[in-house]
Design an enzyme around this catalytic site. Structure first.
Site, mmCIF file in Angstrom:
data_model
loop_
_atom_site.group_PDB
_atom_site.id
_atom_site.type_symbol
_atom_site.label_atom_id
_atom_site.label_comp_id
_atom_site.label_asym_id
_atom_site.label_seq_id
_atom_site.Cartn_x
_atom_site.Cartn_y
_atom_site.Cartn_z
ATOM 1 N N PRO A 1 -18.276 -9.555 -7.894
ATOM 2 C CA PRO A 1 -16.306 -9.314 -8.382
ATOM 3 C C PRO A 1 -15.810 -8.832 -9.037
ATOM 4 O O PRO A 1 -16.675 -8.858 -10.348
ATOM 5 C CB PRO A 1 -16.467 -10.713 -7.419
ATOM 6 C CG PRO A 1 -17.591 -11.249 -6.870
ATOM 7 C CD PRO A 1 -18.831 -10.152 -7.472
ATOM 8 N N TYR B 1 0.661 -1.629 0.079
ATOM 9 C CA TYR B 1 -0.293 0.669 -0.028
ATOM 10 C C TYR B 1 0.932 0.977 -0.203
ATOM 11 O O TYR B 1 1.305 1.818 0.979
ATOM 12 C CB TYR B 1 -1.077 0.173 0.960
ATOM 13 C CG TYR B 1 -1.934 -1.410 1.215
ATOM 14 C CD1 TYR B 1 -2.212 -1.972 0.006
ATOM 15 C CD2 TYR B 1 -2.074 -1.266 2.479
ATOM 16 C CE1 TYR B 1 -3.446 -3.373 0.285
ATOM 17 C CE2 TYR B 1 -3.385 -3.013 2.294
ATOM 18 C CZ TYR B 1 -3.555 -3.070 2.028
ATOM 19 O OH TYR B 1 -4.260 -4.577 1.481
ATOM 20 N N PRO C 1 -15.569 -5.690 2.852
ATOM 21 C CA PRO C 1 -17.329 -5.769 3.645
ATOM 22 C C PRO C 1 -18.480 -5.557 3.049
ATOM 23 O O PRO C 1 -19.416 -6.137 3.110
ATOM 24 C CB PRO C 1 -16.688 -5.725 4.505
ATOM 25 C CG PRO C 1 -15.810 -4.714 5.553
ATOM 26 C CD PRO C 1 -14.843 -5.080 3.683
#
Length: 301
Positions: free
Chosen positions: A223, A67, A217
């Site tokens: 997806p 990240y 979540p």
């Protein structure tokens, strides 16, 4: 009056047998530049949000060396080090990010030299001698067998650099193989009310006694599509009445459904808004009825 059966809730979860954390963590990935590349543009705001997150009750922060790369771990250290005793920091290693032809590419590297460097450098950036929870970022690397990659992390755990080992983006067979080598404390994958493809992995992780930490979540998009908490109309038609009955948002209901599925599930939603972060944490207080859960279950196979 009809008695409403409810799904039992727990307010904490035990990670690796000795780390007690809240049921909802915080995914720090969004505190980076566009597409998780570079510094977070509002550095002071990111530091303030991380500090407010801990004050609001966050007890686990999830990050990764990819990240930024690296900038997310450094921001967490700047904001929170020395860390409160109750705060767990989870990070990941094994991904590299390349820019080729103007496009970014993720590549998985799993050889022992690279994984060792990843873990040691994450510890240095975070300012810790031992990483609470260290994930292998994926099971995709081809330069070393999956078993050798897990073996490398097992050695780092034995040496004391890693306290607990997690697996990210793996298959059920890989989880089974890893457990033959070392204890696995946590598994993370894409799983939510509309993305159920990893249900077998979820069940395998829970049966193995690992915590399952779903990422994205609260997304209601299919997806592989851009993150979208709005979701298709068919999904909203199911969730909106439930949210209305509980005086909650749709995102809170999505989180509450995950919490109701198992006491060993710990969502790690990400946000750059302290208001949304507090809203996410408040989802722990929602008690879905069994009828609510059954309605949400019907959204996807």
């Amino acid at each position: 009056m009809r008695k409403v059966s409810r799904v039992a809730r727990t307010t904490t979860i035990t990670l690796g047998g000795d780390l007690q954390v809240g049921r909802i963590g915080y995914g720090a990935m969004r505190l980076t530049g566009p597409n998780q590349w570079g510094e977070y543009p509002d550095r002071d705001g990111g530091i303030a949000l991380l500090r407010q997150a801990v004050e609001a009750g966050v007890t686990l922060i999830d990050t990764a060396d990819a990240y930024g790369p690296h900038t997310n771990e450094l921001l967490i250290r700047e904001a929170l080090h020395p860390y409160p005793e109750h705060l767990v920091i989870a990070t990941k290693g094994g991904f590299v990010r390349l820019v080729r032809g103007g496009l970014e590419h993720f590549h998985a590297i799993g050889n022992a030299i690279y994984l060792r460097q990843c873990a040691h450098m994450s510890a240095r950036r975070l300012g810790v001698e031992q990483i609470d929870l260290y994930y292998l970022h994926s099971g995709w690397a081809k330069d070393a067998s999956f078993e050798d990659q897990v073996g490398t992390l097992a050695e780092l755990r034995q040496e004391g650099l890693i306290r607990h080992i997690g697996l990210s983006n793996v298959t059920t067979d890989q989880l089974r193989s890893a457990r033959q080598i070392v204890d696995i404390a946590a598994v993370t994958a894409h799983f939510n009310v509309v993305a159920r493809e990893q249900a077998t992995l979820v069940d395998a992780a829970l049966e193995a006694g690992a915590v399952f930490a779903p990422w994205r979540p609260v997304s209601l998009s299919a997806p592989g599509s851009p993150d979208d908490t709005g979701g298709p109309e068919a999904v909203r038609r199911v969730l909106e009445p439930i949210a209305s009955r509980h005086g909650a948002t749709i995102s809170q209901i999505a989180l509450a459904w995950l919490l109701a599925r198992s006491p060993a599930i710990m969502p790690v939603p990400g946000t750059t808004s302290i208001a949304h972060l507090r809203e996410n944490l408040d989802a722990q207080d929602i008690e879905l009825s069994r009828e609510d859960v059954q309605s949400i279950n019907s959204i996807a196979p």
